[in-house]
Design a protein around this motif. Structure first.
Motif, PDB file in Angstrom:
ATOM      1  N   VAL A 107      -3.171  10.577  13.218  1.00 32.24           N
ATOM      2  CA  VAL A 107      -3.912  11.435  12.288  1.00 32.24           C
ATOM      3  C   VAL A 107      -3.038  12.607  11.858  1.00 32.24           C
ATOM      4  O   VAL A 107      -3.032  13.023  10.691  1.00 32.24           O
ATOM      5  CB  VAL A 107      -5.229  11.919  12.934  1.00 32.24           C
ATOM      6  CG1 VAL A 107      -5.943  12.887  12.025  1.00 32.24           C
ATOM      7  CG2 VAL A 107      -6.123  10.745  13.227  1.00 32.24           C
ATOM      8  N   LEU A 108      -2.233  13.125  12.798  1.00 34.70           N
ATOM      9  CA  LEU A 108      -1.359  14.254  12.476  1.00 34.70           C
ATOM     10  C   LEU A 108      -0.328  13.853  11.414  1.00 34.70           C
ATOM     11  O   LEU A 108      -0.036  14.620  10.499  1.00 34.70           O
ATOM     12  CB  LEU A 108      -0.662  14.729  13.749  1.00 34.70           C
ATOM     13  CG  LEU A 108       0.117  16.028  13.606  1.00 34.70           C
ATOM     14  CD1 LEU A 108      -0.824  17.156  13.259  1.00 34.70           C
ATOM     15  CD2 LEU A 108       0.848  16.358  14.879  1.00 34.70           C
TER      16      LEU A 108
ATOM     17  N   ARG B 155     -10.798   7.007   7.781  1.00 35.24           N
ATOM     18  CA  ARG B 155     -10.678   6.160   6.603  1.00 35.24           C
ATOM     19  C   ARG B 155     -11.176   6.869   5.347  1.00 35.24           C
ATOM     20  O   ARG B 155     -11.053   6.337   4.249  1.00 35.24           O
ATOM     21  CB  ARG B 155     -11.497   4.871   6.771  1.00 35.24           C
ATOM     22  CG  ARG B 155     -10.906   3.895   7.714  1.00 35.24           C
ATOM     23  CD  ARG B 155      -9.599   3.374   7.236  1.00 35.24           C
ATOM     24  NE  ARG B 155      -9.718   2.136   6.474  1.00 35.24           N
ATOM     25  CZ  ARG B 155      -8.673   1.496   5.971  1.00 35.24           C
ATOM     26  NH1 ARG B 155      -7.472   1.993   6.116  1.00 35.24           N
ATOM     27  NH2 ARG B 155      -8.837   0.388   5.309  1.00 35.24           N
ATOM     28  N   GLY B 156     -11.770   8.024   5.504  1.00 35.21           N
ATOM     29  CA  GLY B 156     -12.235   8.761   4.334  1.00 35.21           C
ATOM     30  C   GLY B 156     -11.058   9.269   3.518  1.00 35.21           C
ATOM     31  O   GLY B 156      -9.905   8.976   3.819  1.00 35.21           O
ATOM     32  N   ARG B 157     -11.350  10.042   2.475  1.00 34.97           N
ATOM     33  CA  ARG B 157     -10.261  10.483   1.606  1.00 34.97           C
ATOM     34  C   ARG B 157      -9.646  11.783   2.107  1.00 34.97           C
ATOM     35  O   ARG B 157     -10.090  12.352   3.096  1.00 34.97           O
ATOM     36  CB  ARG B 157     -10.788  10.628   0.186  1.00 34.97           C
ATOM     37  CG  ARG B 157     -11.137   9.282  -0.387  1.00 34.97           C
ATOM     38  CD  ARG B 157     -11.565   9.340  -1.831  1.00 34.97           C
ATOM     39  NE  ARG B 157     -11.763   8.004  -2.340  1.00 34.97           N
ATOM     40  CZ  ARG B 157     -12.809   7.222  -2.029  1.00 34.97           C
ATOM     41  NH1 ARG B 157     -13.741   7.674  -1.226  1.00 34.97           N
ATOM     42  NH2 ARG B 157     -12.906   6.012  -2.507  1.00 34.97           N
TER      43      ARG B 157
ATOM     44  N   VAL C  83      -4.969   1.227  11.179  1.00 35.31           N
ATOM     45  CA  VAL C  83      -5.907   1.471  10.087  1.00 35.31           C
ATOM     46  C   VAL C  83      -5.645   2.829   9.437  1.00 35.31           C
ATOM     47  O   VAL C  83      -5.679   2.966   8.223  1.00 35.31           O
ATOM     48  CB  VAL C  83      -7.345   1.385  10.643  1.00 35.31           C
ATOM     49  CG1 VAL C  83      -8.303   2.119   9.775  1.00 35.31           C
ATOM     50  CG2 VAL C  83      -7.765  -0.047  10.795  1.00 35.31           C
ATOM     51  N   VAL C  84      -5.338   3.839  10.267  1.00 34.68           N
ATOM     52  CA  VAL C  84      -5.144   5.182   9.721  1.00 34.68           C
ATOM     53  C   VAL C  84      -3.844   5.258   8.943  1.00 34.68           C
ATOM     54  O   VAL C  84      -3.803   5.731   7.808  1.00 34.68           O
ATOM     55  CB  VAL C  84      -5.155   6.226  10.850  1.00 34.68           C
ATOM     56  CG1 VAL C  84      -4.704   7.568  10.335  1.00 34.68           C
ATOM     57  CG2 VAL C  84      -6.539   6.342  11.442  1.00 34.68           C
ATOM     58  N   LEU C  85      -2.769   4.753   9.533  1.00 36.80           N
ATOM     59  CA  LEU C  85      -1.469   4.975   8.902  1.00 36.80           C
ATOM     60  C   LEU C  85      -1.227   4.056   7.715  1.00 36.80           C
ATOM     61  O   LEU C  85      -0.496   4.403   6.798  1.00 36.80           O
ATOM     62  CB  LEU C  85      -0.354   4.797   9.928  1.00 36.80           C
ATOM     63  CG  LEU C  85      -0.214   5.980  10.870  1.00 36.80           C
ATOM     64  CD1 LEU C  85       0.864   5.721  11.884  1.00 36.80           C
ATOM     65  CD2 LEU C  85       0.103   7.247  10.108  1.00 36.80           C
ATOM     66  N   ARG C  86      -1.822   2.868   7.694  1.00 37.38           N
ATOM     67  CA  ARG C  86      -1.576   1.963   6.567  1.00 37.38           C
ATOM     68  C   ARG C  86      -2.472   2.245   5.384  1.00 37.38           C
ATOM     69  O   ARG C  86      -2.555   1.445   4.479  1.00 37.38           O
ATOM     70  CB  ARG C  86      -1.803   0.503   6.992  1.00 37.38           C
ATOM     71  CG  ARG C  86      -0.913   0.052   8.053  1.00 37.38           C
ATOM     72  CD  ARG C  86       0.519   0.054   7.575  1.00 37.38           C
ATOM     73  NE  ARG C  86       1.359  -0.276   8.704  1.00 37.38           N
ATOM     74  CZ  ARG C  86       1.431  -1.502   9.195  1.00 37.38           C
ATOM     75  NH1 ARG C  86       0.774  -2.466   8.631  1.00 37.38           N
ATOM     76  NH2 ARG C  86       2.160  -1.741  10.243  1.00 37.38           N
ATOM     77  N   HIS C  87      -3.159   3.362   5.412  1.00 38.84           N
ATOM     78  CA  HIS C  87      -4.101   3.645   4.346  1.00 38.84           C
ATOM     79  C   HIS C  87      -3.384   4.117   3.089  1.00 38.84           C
ATOM     80  O   HIS C  87      -3.947   4.115   2.014  1.00 38.84           O
ATOM     81  CB  HIS C  87      -5.089   4.706   4.825  1.00 38.84           C
ATOM     82  CG  HIS C  87      -6.349   4.755   4.038  1.00 38.84           C
ATOM     83  ND1 HIS C  87      -6.927   3.625   3.522  1.00 38.84           N
ATOM     84  CD2 HIS C  87      -7.148   5.776   3.679  1.00 38.84           C
ATOM     85  CE1 HIS C  87      -8.022   3.966   2.877  1.00 38.84           C
ATOM     86  NE2 HIS C  87      -8.184   5.264   2.960  1.00 38.84           N
ATOM     87  N   ALA C 240       6.550   5.372  14.651  1.00 45.61           N
ATOM     88  CA  ALA C 240       7.948   5.697  14.393  1.00 45.61           C
ATOM     89  C   ALA C 240       8.284   5.572  12.914  1.00 45.61           C
ATOM     90  O   ALA C 240       9.185   6.240  12.416  1.00 45.61           O
ATOM     91  CB  ALA C 240       8.852   4.781  15.207  1.00 45.61           C
ATOM     92  N   SER C 241       7.568   4.708  12.212  1.00 42.18           N
ATOM     93  CA  SER C 241       7.921   4.507  10.811  1.00 42.18           C
ATOM     94  C   SER C 241       6.877   5.109   9.882  1.00 42.18           C
ATOM     95  O   SER C 241       6.921   4.868   8.684  1.00 42.18           O
ATOM     96  CB  SER C 241       8.059   3.019  10.526  1.00 42.18           C
ATOM     97  OG  SER C 241       6.814   2.403  10.693  1.00 42.18           O
ATOM     98  N   GLY C 242       5.959   5.863  10.412  1.00 48.46           N
ATOM     99  CA  GLY C 242       4.901   6.421   9.585  1.00 48.46           C
ATOM    100  C   GLY C 242       4.033   5.352   8.958  1.00 48.46           C
ATOM    101  O   GLY C 242       3.453   5.537   7.899  1.00 48.46           O
TER     102      GLY C 242
END
Lengths: 129, 510, 249
Positions: A107-108, B155-157, C83-87, C240-242
């Motif tokens: 998240v960071l 997952r929000g914006r 899920v978070v980083l591939r957004h 490591a790769s964001g």
């Protein structure tokens, strides 16, 4: 005098973990840099792990792996082995801590990308615009 | 055989679905949606079976995980209280799953199956927490549901990330306090099983133990942080209001309600009525906190211009109602608190779904989105009215009956502050919803059209003529209508619910 | 604000330190934690599971339900990070800058890695397999195994590792490990025992109930090991790769 000394030395595991706990908590609440907040979180969690794992200690006891006597019979004397339960709980709690850390770092990274900074006040500034 | 294993299957079934969703992601969104529905329906079915058995036998089911007897192994306990909460959670999850057909696909153009896998994991965590009879197991499942909610909220914006980060930090503090509390209890008792703990704590030599009190305080404080009780509530509106539509519908009604349930479990299963209200004399302070939560939550909701912010502050206020009910220390208050868990789960879901449908159709999250929805989305508008009536407390919706019990309990306990807070909060809610419905009824749809055309709307809906009737899609309407009907049905059958379920769970000592 | 926080925390700290009065002393053999439940585990554990390491017994048998959700927690973490980083929308990816990839240098580093990595991996397998008799088990072994791949990625580069261990395969391992664990539980359930009652495996394996528990512990430890090692890799790939899986560190 002797009693006070005993009180301090006899319970030093609690003192150590509680002091660490509050250092971590302070870092989480008061630091402006979000990475430092995460570091505070890790210290905080580690303090609790120490607290738990110190419960498992028992004087005169060895690791909780059953030993075998010369006649291949297991030695099942409970007082000879340390308490296994806190170790199990801590293993679980460590994994939970690592998982939280991974998510926090992800998240960071996103915050850094969206706002271009990981300083809390600058993120808030950026959000207001 | 199926019935014997139902307690485990309630939790294991969505877990397997989540794993399969991760593995079978390439099969397309339809398959993923079908799998999710199947998982949630399975949980609901097994919850109903388990609850049916509890009611038929009139005794709690103790399920031994791994066939080990309780203090050594972990047990699941399904009694009247956890049974109805399990049914509530799985039913709300199923309704949200049905609702998610369009919105989840729109919010997650890629990796829908991973989103659904997290959805199923969150539900697994909530159900597992509800059924668990072991304090440490509860912590692990608490973290599962917390982690998956961080994932879903992120997952929000844009601004969602910072809000999620704050939630993560606060949530971790809450969970760690709970864990530390378990540590204190474990040091003093050597046990982790709830019933075993209760037996040991009730021994006279531990009644005055400071460590047990600290342990109790830490656990309760951790749960309060998790359920966003005033003044620990600041994270909730920020985190929930920036989530996607489906995520908000899933998390907002369920997470906080399950946390309230855990508070009740800790208070009345692990500890006892005598211990909490005699040995630890906090209840006055907590009732003041709960009253403040109800008032400040509702007044903050009134001040919001953003629809979802408004709903989130209503959630904060409702938490105050339930906490107050649990701490007034009598049977009526307890009944009100438990009944309000059910009622509030449904009415929050109802409002979030209706507002989600409006946001989905207009692309706006401000109050202005409501303009003229009686013409544009009549069914959604009716659902919204029913949800609002329940929040205000108008009979025959269930919100009236829960408030009735809460006020009765508060009056019996002489907690007039709480009675006043409940009444004023209801008035504020009435003002708020009449304001909203006025916009909805008399608002000028043309203004909305201009606003949407000027580019504030997102996506493809901006260009459509918004004045014309444009009801939400069927996949959203069906769960909405069922929820709204549920509010009224639950209200009409209040007596039966209280008699057959809640009445049996009233702890000894009230 | 910060001063206020510090003051509040200090007050809480003093209260909690003062409340330690009636906690038992460190390593007190007569403390409730050492006398209530743990003697039962120590005295019955070996007889009921034929496994001398009582920590493993409690972890993977008496409290195996907890441990399953522990594996689920890491599974969830991998899923969330993904899920978070591939957004990120694709067009933004070009803006991101990473360290340049260096190819074909660092002979010493790579030579050392080639020497160490096989040893690490064999040791990891030993730690998983020998968890019944010595400290170790699925988590520890999985972490060592995962670390060996991260060492590979550090000494070569991320691309090199991903070519050898594709992300799709990692994800299959992540879910597969938990599936193995929960699958063992479900097999027990299908055999008429409760979920995770390993004694139900006795009929399938052709051994007694006690040995069946020992084998059941091994099976779930392997499941945990697979999950942990692949989650380590998955987290490393993404963090490591964001989330871009291109060059990384």
């Amino acid at each position: 005098m002797d009693e006070i000394f005993h009180f301090i030395i006899g319970k030093y595991n609690y003192w150590a973990s509680l002091v660490l706990l509050f250092i971590g908590l302070y870092g989480m609440i008061a630091k402006n840099n979000l990475m430092k907040k995460i570091i505070g979180m890790v210290i905080f969690q580690t303090a609790i792990l120490l607290f738990f794992v110190s419960i498992g200690a028992k004087r005169g006891a060895t690791v909780p792996i059953i030993e075998f006597g010369p006649d291949k019979q297991p030695l099942l004397e409970a007082s000879a082995y340390a308490n296994p339960l806190p170790h199990v709980l801590i293993l679980t709690a460590i994994v939970v801590g690592v998982a939280t850390l991974g998510v926090a770092l992800a998240v960071l990274q996103k915050i850094q990308r969206v706002h271009g900074t990981i300083e809390e006040d600058e993120v808030l500034e950026d959000q207001r615009q | 055989m199926m019935i014997d294993q139902a307690p485990a299957l309630i939790i294991i079934f969505p877990l397997f679905i989540s794993l399969v969703l991760t593995l079978a992601g390439s099969l397309g969104p339809r398959v993923a949606y079908g799998l999710l529905l199947c998982g949630m329906a399975g949980s609901l079915l097994f919850s109903l079976l388990a609850l049916g058995q509890v009611v038929a036998d009139n005794q709690a089911i103790h399920y031994r995980m791994g066939d080990w007897p309780p203090p050594m192994g972990i047990e699941l306990v399904i009694d009247h209280l956890s049974g109805i909460v399990l049914v509530l959670v799985s039913a709300c999850a199923l309704l949200t799953a049905v609702y998610s057909l369009r919105t989840a696909a729109e919010d997650n153009p890629d990796r829908l199956h991973h989103y659904y896998a997290l959805f199923a994991l969150l539900v697994t965590g909530l159900l597992g927490m509800t059924a668990s009879g072991d304090v440490f197991n509860l912590y692990v499942l608490l973290e599962i549901s917390a982690l998956s909610s961080y994932g879903l909220l992120a997952r929000g914006r844009g601004p969602a990330y910072y809000a999620t980060f704050k939630y993560l930090i606060v949530g971790t503090i809450g969970a760690c306090f709970y864990l530390l509390g378990i540590g204190y209890l474990y040091i003093m008792t050597g046990s982790l099983n709830m019933l075993d703990l209760a037996e040991i704590i009730s021994r006279p030599e531990l009644q005055e133990s400071v460590s047990i009190k600290i342990g109790f305080s830490l656990m309760i404080l951790g749960v309060w942080i998790k359920m966003a009780l005033f003044p620990l509530h600041a994270w909730l509106p920020n985190a929930y209001s920036k989530a996607g539509i489906t995520t908000a519908c899933l998390i907002a009604p369920l997470m906080t309600k399950v946390s309230v349930y855990i508070m009740l479990r800790i208070m009345f299963t692990v500890f006892s009525v005598d211990y909490i209200f005699d040995s630890i004399a906090w209840s006055q302070v907590v009732i003041y906190l709960a009253s403040a939560a109800a008032l400040i939550g509702m007044i903050s909701a009134l001040a919001q211009r953003d629809l979802r912010m408004m709903l989130c502050y209503i959630v904060v206020a409702e938490i105050g109602y339930m906490t107050g009910g649990a701490w007034v220390a009598n049977a009526a208050g307890y009944t009100g608190a438990v009944y309000h868990i059910l009622a509030d789960g449904l009415m929050t879901l109802c409002l979030f779904m209706a507002v989600g449908a409006v946001i989905y159709r207009t692309g706006l999250t401000s109050m202005a989105a409501m303009q003229g929805i009686f013409q544009r989305m009549p069914i959604t508008a009716v659902v919204l009215v029913i949800g609002a009536a329940s929040i205000i407390g108008i009979p025959p919706t269930c919100g009236f009956f829960s408030k009735f019990y809460l006020i009765q309990g508060a009056a019996q306990a002489g907690a007039w502050v709480f009675v006043a807070a409940l009444l004023i909060a209801s008035l504020v809610a009435a003002v708020m919803f009449f304001k909203l419905l006025e916009i909805a009824f008399f608002g000028d749809p043309q203004a909305l059209e201009q606003e949407a055309a000027s580019g504030h709307g997102h996506g493809e809906h901006g260009g459509q003529p918004v004045v014309a009737r444009h009801e939400a899609p069927l996949s959203m309407l069906i769960p909405m209508v069922i929820t709204a009907a549920g509010l009224i049905v639950l209200g009409l059958y209040t007596k039966e619910v209280v008699e057959f379920f809640i009445g049996w769970s009233i702890p000894a000592g009230f | 604000m910060k001063r206020l926080t510090l003051v509040i925390l200090a007050i809480c700290a003093v209260i909690m330190l003062a409340a330690a009065v009636d906690l038992p002393d460190w390593a007190d053999p007569a403390s409730p934690a050492s006398t209530h439940l743990s003697p039962d585990f120590l005295e019955q554990g070996y007889g009921e599971t034929a496994t001398p390491n009582i920590v493993t017994v409690v972890l993977a048998d008496y409290r195996s339900y907890d441990t399953m959700f522990e594996a689920v927690v890491v599974f969830a973490a991998a899923l969330i990070v993904l899920v978070v980083l591939r957004h990120t929308p694709r067009k933004r990816r070009k803006m991101l800058q990473h360290r340049p990839v260096r190819e074909g240098r660092d002979t010493v580093l790579r030579g050392a890695a080639q020497l160490i990595i096989p040893v690490m991996q064999i040791f990891a397998l030993y730690v998983v397999g020998h968890g019944h008799y010595s400290p170790g088990g699925g988590f520890q072994g999985g972490v060592i195994f995962g670390a060996s791949f991260i060492l590979l990625a550090l000494c070569y580069n991320l691309k090199f590792t991903i070519e050898r261990f594709r992300e799709q395969a990692v994800l299959v391992c992540v879910a597969g490990g938990v599936l193995l664990y929960a699958g063992v539980g479900a097999v027990c359930l299908a055999m008429g025992w409760n979920f995770l009652g390993y004694a139900g495996l006795a009929g399938i394996l052709g051994v007694g109930e006690v040995m069946a528990r020992s084998h059941g512990i091994l099976a779930v430890e392997v499941g945990v090991g697979i999950t942990v090692f692949s989650v380590m890799m998955s987290l490393y790939y993404d963090l490591a790769s964001g989330g871009d899986l291109d060059e990384g560190l």
